[in-house]
Design a protein around this motif. Structure first.
Motif, PDB file in Angstrom:
ATOM      1  N   LEU A 169       0.728  -1.138  -0.067  1.00  0.00           N
ATOM      2  CA  LEU A 169      -0.014  -0.039  -0.049  1.00  0.00           C
ATOM      3  C   LEU A 169       0.905   1.294   0.014  1.00  0.00           C
ATOM      4  N   ASN A 170       1.984   1.190   0.749  1.00  0.00           N
ATOM      5  CA  ASN A 170       2.808   2.449   0.708  1.00  0.00           C
ATOM      6  C   ASN A 170       3.554   2.532  -0.466  1.00  0.00           C
ATOM      7  N   ARG A 171       3.907   1.536  -1.141  1.00  0.00           N
ATOM      8  CA  ARG A 171       4.573   1.717  -2.482  1.00  0.00           C
ATOM      9  C   ARG A 171       3.358   2.290  -3.520  1.00  0.00           C
ATOM     10  N   LEU A 172       2.345   1.592  -3.629  1.00  0.00           N
ATOM     11  CA  LEU A 172       1.126   2.170  -4.362  1.00  0.00           C
ATOM     12  C   LEU A 172       0.743   3.704  -4.160  1.00  0.00           C
ATOM     13  N   ALA A 173       0.739   4.131  -2.811  1.00  0.00           N
ATOM     14  CA  ALA A 173       0.572   5.511  -2.555  1.00  0.00           C
ATOM     15  C   ALA A 173       1.209   6.478  -3.227  1.00  0.00           C
ATOM     16  N   GLU A 174       2.584   6.203  -3.391  1.00  0.00           N
ATOM     17  CA  GLU A 174       3.246   6.918  -4.228  1.00  0.00           C
ATOM     18  C   GLU A 174       2.771   7.324  -5.730  1.00  0.00           C
ATOM     19  N   GLU A 175       2.102   6.272  -6.269  1.00  0.00           N
ATOM     20  CA  GLU A 175       1.685   6.577  -7.393  1.00  0.00           C
ATOM     21  C   GLU A 175       0.234   7.141  -7.616  1.00  0.00           C
ATOM     22  N   VAL A 176      -0.432   6.640  -6.814  1.00  0.00           N
ATOM     23  CA  VAL A 176      -1.959   6.855  -6.822  1.00  0.00           C
ATOM     24  C   VAL A 176      -2.666   6.901  -5.358  1.00  0.00           C
ATOM     25  N   PRO A 177      -3.394   8.236  -5.339  1.00  0.00           N
ATOM     26  CA  PRO A 177      -4.193   8.052  -4.034  1.00  0.00           C
ATOM     27  C   PRO A 177      -5.296   6.667  -3.468  1.00  0.00           C
ATOM     28  N   LEU A 178      -5.184   6.475  -2.539  1.00  0.00           N
ATOM     29  CA  LEU A 178      -5.845   5.132  -1.860  1.00  0.00           C
ATOM     30  C   LEU A 178      -7.140   5.548  -1.101  1.00  0.00           C
ATOM     31  N   VAL A 179      -7.933   4.778  -1.468  1.00  0.00           N
ATOM     32  CA  VAL A 179      -9.485   4.912  -0.720  1.00  0.00           C
ATOM     33  C   VAL A 179      -9.887   3.460  -0.228  1.00  0.00           C
ATOM     34  N   ILE A 180     -10.578   3.569   0.997  1.00  0.00           N
ATOM     35  CA  ILE A 180     -10.960   2.407   1.296  1.00  0.00           C
ATOM     36  C   ILE A 180     -12.701   2.506   1.381  1.00  0.00           C
ATOM     37  N   ILE A 181     -13.418   1.573   1.070  1.00  0.00           N
ATOM     38  CA  ILE A 181     -14.773   1.402   1.170  1.00  0.00           C
ATOM     39  C   ILE A 181     -15.236   0.298   1.757  1.00  0.00           C
ATOM     40  N   THR A 182     -15.612   0.211   3.133  1.00  0.00           N
ATOM     41  CA  THR A 182     -15.866  -1.072   3.816  1.00  0.00           C
ATOM     42  C   THR A 182     -17.273  -0.912   4.520  1.00  0.00           C
TER      43      THR A 182
END
Length: 226
Positions: free
Chosen positions: A106-119
């Motif tokens: 997740l931390n690696r991906l967050a450098e490329e694209v904003p992260l969102v949770i829908i739970t």
């Protein structure tokens, strides 16, 4: 394999996808000897089905989803139901942590694209569990906030509206075709990732990328392997 264009957001189911969803272990522990070995597998299988059924009607708090599904299952298999058992199971949820490798990916991906949770968690649990992931999320959307649970399509309508995006502008990641990926496909979200945790069967016709290692997720977004 992968996505050609960078999405505006990567959206995630949380429990069972990122967080190790340990509700079966919690029920076994709480019920103890009152869950006989000969009915335990049936109890857990039926309870899972009743949980999703409870999520498809009018909104109710998640502690009630847990309680109603356990009550209905107990009645079906002939066990005594106790309200305090359901509460004890519900109260273990915020202690659950991520699957191995999730925080790093997740931390690696967050450098490329904003992260969102829908739970489908309620707001308090969503906050605690997202903190347990130790990764940066732009937005955490709970069922309590939406007033509706996945797999209902209104949950995905809510997410799209809140993020101000069209279905082609995000990638949705989930370990559950039943709760997430079927509905996402119906809503026109073409870019999907099935994080196969062994919870459900592969439904490849839904048109997703299937991975079994969370470390492969950033690679789908064009990032090199570490």
């Amino acid at each position: 394999m992968g996505f050609d264009a960078k999405p505006k957001f990567a959206t995630f189911d949380m429990n069972g996808t990122l967080i190790k969803f340990s509700i079966n272990d919690a029920m076994r522990e709480v019920l103890g000897d009152r869950l006989p070995a000969e009915v335990a597998d049936d109890y857990l299988r039926i309870c899972k089905a009743y949980r999703i059924d409870e999520c498809t009607g009018a909104y109710q708090p998640f502690h009630q989803v847990v309680a109603r599904s356990m009550e209905r299952t107990s009645r079906k298999v002939g066990l005594e139901y106790r309200e305090e058992d359901a509460r004890a199971v519900y109260e273990t949820i915020p202690t659950w942590g991520p699957y191995p490798g999730v925080t790093e990916a997740l931390n690696r991906l967050a450098e490329e694209v904003p992260l969102v949770i829908i739970t489908n968690s309620d707001t308090a649990h969503a906050k605690r569990l997202s903190e347990n992931l130790k990764a940066p999320f732009e937005v955490v959307i709970s069922a309590e906030e939406m007033g509706i649970y996945k797999p209902r399509l209104g949950a995905f309508d809510y997410m799209l509206d809140k993020l101000g995006v069209t279905p082609d502008e995000l990638v949705h990641v989930s370990a559950s075709p039943a709760y997430d990926l079927r509905s996402a496909a119906i809503m026109g979200i073409e870019k999907k990732v099935y994080m196969d945790r062994g919870w459900e069967h592969d439904e490849h016709w839904l048109g997703y990328e299937r991975i079994t290692d969370i470390a492969d997720l950033p690679v789908l977004f064009g990032l090199p392997r570490p």
